[in-house]
Design a protein around this motif. Structure first.
Motif, PDB file in Angstrom:
ATOM      1  N   VAL A  16       1.168   0.601 -10.377  1.00 39.37           N
ATOM      2  CA  VAL A  16       2.101   1.723 -10.500  1.00 39.37           C
ATOM      3  C   VAL A  16       3.512   1.211 -10.787  1.00 39.37           C
ATOM      4  CG1 VAL A  16       3.252   3.555  -9.193  1.00 39.37           C
ATOM      5  CG2 VAL A  16       0.767   3.311  -9.070  1.00 39.37           C
ATOM      6  N   VAL A  17       3.932   0.191 -10.074  1.00 32.55           N
ATOM      7  CA  VAL A  17       5.283  -0.347 -10.249  1.00 32.55           C
ATOM      8  C   VAL A  17       5.436  -1.015 -11.612  1.00 32.55           C
ATOM      9  CG1 VAL A  17       6.924  -2.067  -9.410  1.00 32.55           C
ATOM     10  CG2 VAL A  17       5.709  -0.610  -7.790  1.00 32.55           C
ATOM     11  N   LEU A  18       4.479  -1.841 -11.983  1.00 32.26           N
ATOM     12  CA  LEU A  18       4.588  -2.555 -13.252  1.00 32.26           C
ATOM     13  C   LEU A  18       4.596  -1.592 -14.437  1.00 32.26           C
ATOM     14  CD1 LEU A  18       2.252  -5.604 -12.530  1.00 32.26           C
ATOM     15  CD2 LEU A  18       4.742  -5.626 -12.806  1.00 32.26           C
ATOM     16  N   GLU A  19       3.791  -0.552 -14.374  1.00 30.94           N
ATOM     17  CA  GLU A  19       3.793   0.450 -15.447  1.00 30.94           C
ATOM     18  C   GLU A  19       5.145   1.142 -15.528  1.00 30.94           C
ATOM     19  OE1 GLU A  19       1.345   4.482 -16.860  1.00 30.94           O
ATOM     20  OE2 GLU A  19       0.728   3.382 -15.067  1.00 30.94           O
ATOM     21  N   ASN A  72       0.824  -1.219   0.000  1.00 33.56           N
ATOM     22  CA  ASN A  72       0.000   0.000   0.000  1.00 33.56           C
ATOM     23  C   ASN A  72       0.854   1.263   0.000  1.00 33.56           C
ATOM     24  OD1 ASN A  72      -2.183  -1.706   0.057  1.00 33.56           O
ATOM     25  ND2 ASN A  72      -2.788  -1.237   2.171  1.00 33.56           N
ATOM     26  N   ALA A  73       1.718   1.393  -0.994  1.00 37.36           N
ATOM     27  CA  ALA A  73       2.639   2.536  -1.049  1.00 37.36           C
ATOM     28  C   ALA A  73       2.650   3.167  -2.439  1.00 37.36           C
ATOM     29  CB  ALA A  73       4.044   2.089  -0.661  1.00 37.36           C
ATOM     30  N   GLU A  74       1.467   3.284  -3.045  1.00 37.42           N
ATOM     31  CA  GLU A  74       1.410   3.795  -4.414  1.00 37.42           C
ATOM     32  C   GLU A  74       1.929   5.219  -4.542  1.00 37.42           C
ATOM     33  OE1 GLU A  74      -2.569   4.562  -6.008  1.00 37.42           O
ATOM     34  OE2 GLU A  74      -3.387   4.124  -4.022  1.00 37.42           O
ATOM     35  N   SER A  75       1.880   6.004  -3.458  1.00 39.76           N
ATOM     36  CA  SER A  75       2.306   7.404  -3.539  1.00 39.76           C
ATOM     37  C   SER A  75       3.804   7.588  -3.318  1.00 39.76           C
ATOM     38  CB  SER A  75       1.527   8.250  -2.523  1.00 39.76           C
ATOM     39  OG  SER A  75       1.828   7.845  -1.197  1.00 39.76           O
ATOM     40  N   THR A  76       4.486   6.567  -2.801  1.00 43.19           N
ATOM     41  CA  THR A  76       5.908   6.724  -2.468  1.00 43.19           C
ATOM     42  C   THR A  76       6.833   5.734  -3.160  1.00 43.19           C
ATOM     43  OG1 THR A  76       5.634   5.292  -0.512  1.00 43.19           O
ATOM     44  CG2 THR A  76       5.404   7.679  -0.182  1.00 43.19           C
ATOM     45  N   ILE A  77       6.311   4.610  -3.642  1.00 40.87           N
ATOM     46  CA  ILE A  77       7.174   3.522  -4.113  1.00 40.87           C
ATOM     47  C   ILE A  77       8.101   3.941  -5.259  1.00 40.87           C
ATOM     48  CG2 ILE A  77       5.330   2.649  -5.608  1.00 40.87           C
ATOM     49  CD1 ILE A  77       8.175   0.649  -3.891  1.00 40.87           C
ATOM     50  N   ILE A  83       8.728  -7.106  -3.810  1.00 37.81           N
ATOM     51  CA  ILE A  83       7.732  -8.128  -3.488  1.00 37.81           C
ATOM     52  C   ILE A  83       6.452  -7.447  -3.028  1.00 37.81           C
ATOM     53  CG2 ILE A  83       7.232 -10.190  -2.135  1.00 37.81           C
ATOM     54  CD1 ILE A  83      10.270 -10.495  -1.715  1.00 37.81           C
ATOM     55  N   ASN A  84       5.433  -7.542  -3.847  1.00 37.00           N
ATOM     56  CA  ASN A  84       4.137  -6.961  -3.498  1.00 37.00           C
ATOM     57  C   ASN A  84       3.465  -7.849  -2.463  1.00 37.00           C
ATOM     58  OD1 ASN A  84       1.733  -5.473  -3.516  1.00 37.00           O
ATOM     59  ND2 ASN A  84       0.904  -6.717  -5.176  1.00 37.00           N
ATOM     60  N   ASP A  85       3.348  -7.338  -1.229  1.00 34.90           N
ATOM     61  CA  ASP A  85       2.845  -8.125  -0.112  1.00 34.90           C
ATOM     62  C   ASP A  85       1.334  -7.921   0.052  1.00 34.90           C
ATOM     63  OD1 ASP A  85       2.883  -9.771   2.152  1.00 34.90           O
ATOM     64  OD2 ASP A  85       3.301  -8.092   3.504  1.00 34.90           O
ATOM     65  N   GLY A  86       0.601  -8.263  -1.000  1.00 37.33           N
ATOM     66  CA  GLY A  86      -0.851  -8.200  -0.921  1.00 37.33           C
ATOM     67  C   GLY A  86      -1.411  -6.803  -0.825  1.00 37.33           C
ATOM     68  N   SER A  87      -0.820  -5.848  -1.520  1.00 35.33           N
ATOM     69  CA  SER A  87      -1.304  -4.460  -1.462  1.00 35.33           C
ATOM     70  C   SER A  87      -2.757  -4.367  -1.901  1.00 35.33           C
ATOM     71  CB  SER A  87      -0.439  -3.563  -2.360  1.00 35.33           C
ATOM     72  OG  SER A  87       0.870  -3.461  -1.871  1.00 35.33           O
ATOM     73  N   ALA A  88      -3.519  -3.525  -1.184  1.00 32.81           N
ATOM     74  CA  ALA A  88      -4.932  -3.333  -1.513  1.00 32.81           C
ATOM     75  C   ALA A  88      -5.154  -2.089  -2.368  1.00 32.81           C
ATOM     76  CB  ALA A  88      -5.754  -3.242  -0.230  1.00 32.81           C
TER      77      ALA A  88
END
Length: 268
Positions: free
Chosen positions: A54-57, A18-23, A43-48
């Motif tokens: 965001v990372v894959l793009e 759950n870090a879409e704004s900072t990752i 490692i995406n730990d089950g982000s909701a």
């Protein structure tokens, strides 16, 4: 200080939750490193939230050479200890470094740390300042007994020789939710000393303090309980005497009450 050869690869373990704004800031600080021999294991730990998208793009927009250095894994939510352990098992580098998804590194971090690991064979772990650094000489040695009184090794500043992690029966204790990192650092430094660099190596993106604001560190009671459990474990392993245990537990309580006072003072 020159970077070493490509054989001296650093595997960077970055749990994502759950870090879409900072990752992307965290990933960017890896891409900006002056030391180029690394792989990044996210490692995406089950982000909701939309963290994974965001990372894959972002990864898909990178050039092929950089893209090949990034590994993206996903799992159900298991917590940071399980996630970091999975990253360690997946790593192919000689050294393991950790980064959190709301922190960034200074660009020379890996270069500085690999230099010390290569030139001090007896050292198993190197850390440095988080948000702020110590003063005085360039670095200080951190033996086991010094670590009993103060945790010099905040996880986003740490780099470890993988071979030393492989000597342990387990790395991060997945049954512990608090102070699981200190537990590992104590086990490592009991066998070999560490080094603390008096330089800022990592910073929090949103200006979070080391304790008392958010995340797991906000629960000072549980952090303190976890530290006491770690100290008692060292005693039960016959690594410290009963007198030493009493002394370090007493010092731990002093730190705990000081942190409560500082947290309350800041919130006034």
């Amino acid at each position: 200080m020159n970077s070493t050869g490509k054989e001296d690869k650093v595997s960077i373990v970055l749990p994502l939750y759950n870090a879409e704004s900072t990752i992307l800031f965290s990933i960017g600080s890896v891409l900006d490193q002056t030391y180029g021999s690394w792989e990044l294991i996210i490692i995406n730990d089950g982000s909701a939230d939309n963290s994974a998208d965001v990372v894959l793009e972002f990864i898909n927009g990178l050039n092929a050479e950089t893209k090949d250095k990034i590994i993206f894994l996903t799992q159900e939510n298991k917590g940071p200890s399980f996630t970091r352990n999975r990253g360690i098992k997946s790593a192919t580098g000689q050294y393991i470094a950790f980064l959190d998804s709301d922190d960034v590194w200074v660009k020379e971090k890996l270069e500085w740390q690999v230099y010390y690991l290569k030139n001090f064979n007896e050292v198993g772990i190197v850390s440095g300042g988080f948000n702020k650094a110590g003063t005085g000489k360039d670095f200080e040695e951190i033996p086991y007994y010094k670590l009993l009184f103060k945790n010099y090794f905040l996880t986003p500043t740490v780099i470890i020789k993988k071979e030393f992690l492989e000597e342990e029966d387990s790395c991060f204790n997945e049954r512990k939710k608090y102070s699981e990192d200190q537990d590992l650092w104590l086990r490592l430094t009991y066998k070999r000393k560490g080094i603390y660099l008096n330089k800022v190596l990592a910073k929090n993106i949103v200006g979070k303090a080391n304790f008392g604001e958010s995340g797991l560190s906000a629960n000072l009671d549980q952090m303190h309980k976890g530290e006491i459990e770690n100290l008692i474990f060292q005693y039960r392993q016959k690594r410290i005497s009963l007198i030493t245990l009493v002394i370090v537990i007493g010092f731990s309580y002093l730190k705990y009450y000081r942190r409560i006072w500082l947290a309350r003072k800041k919130n006034i």
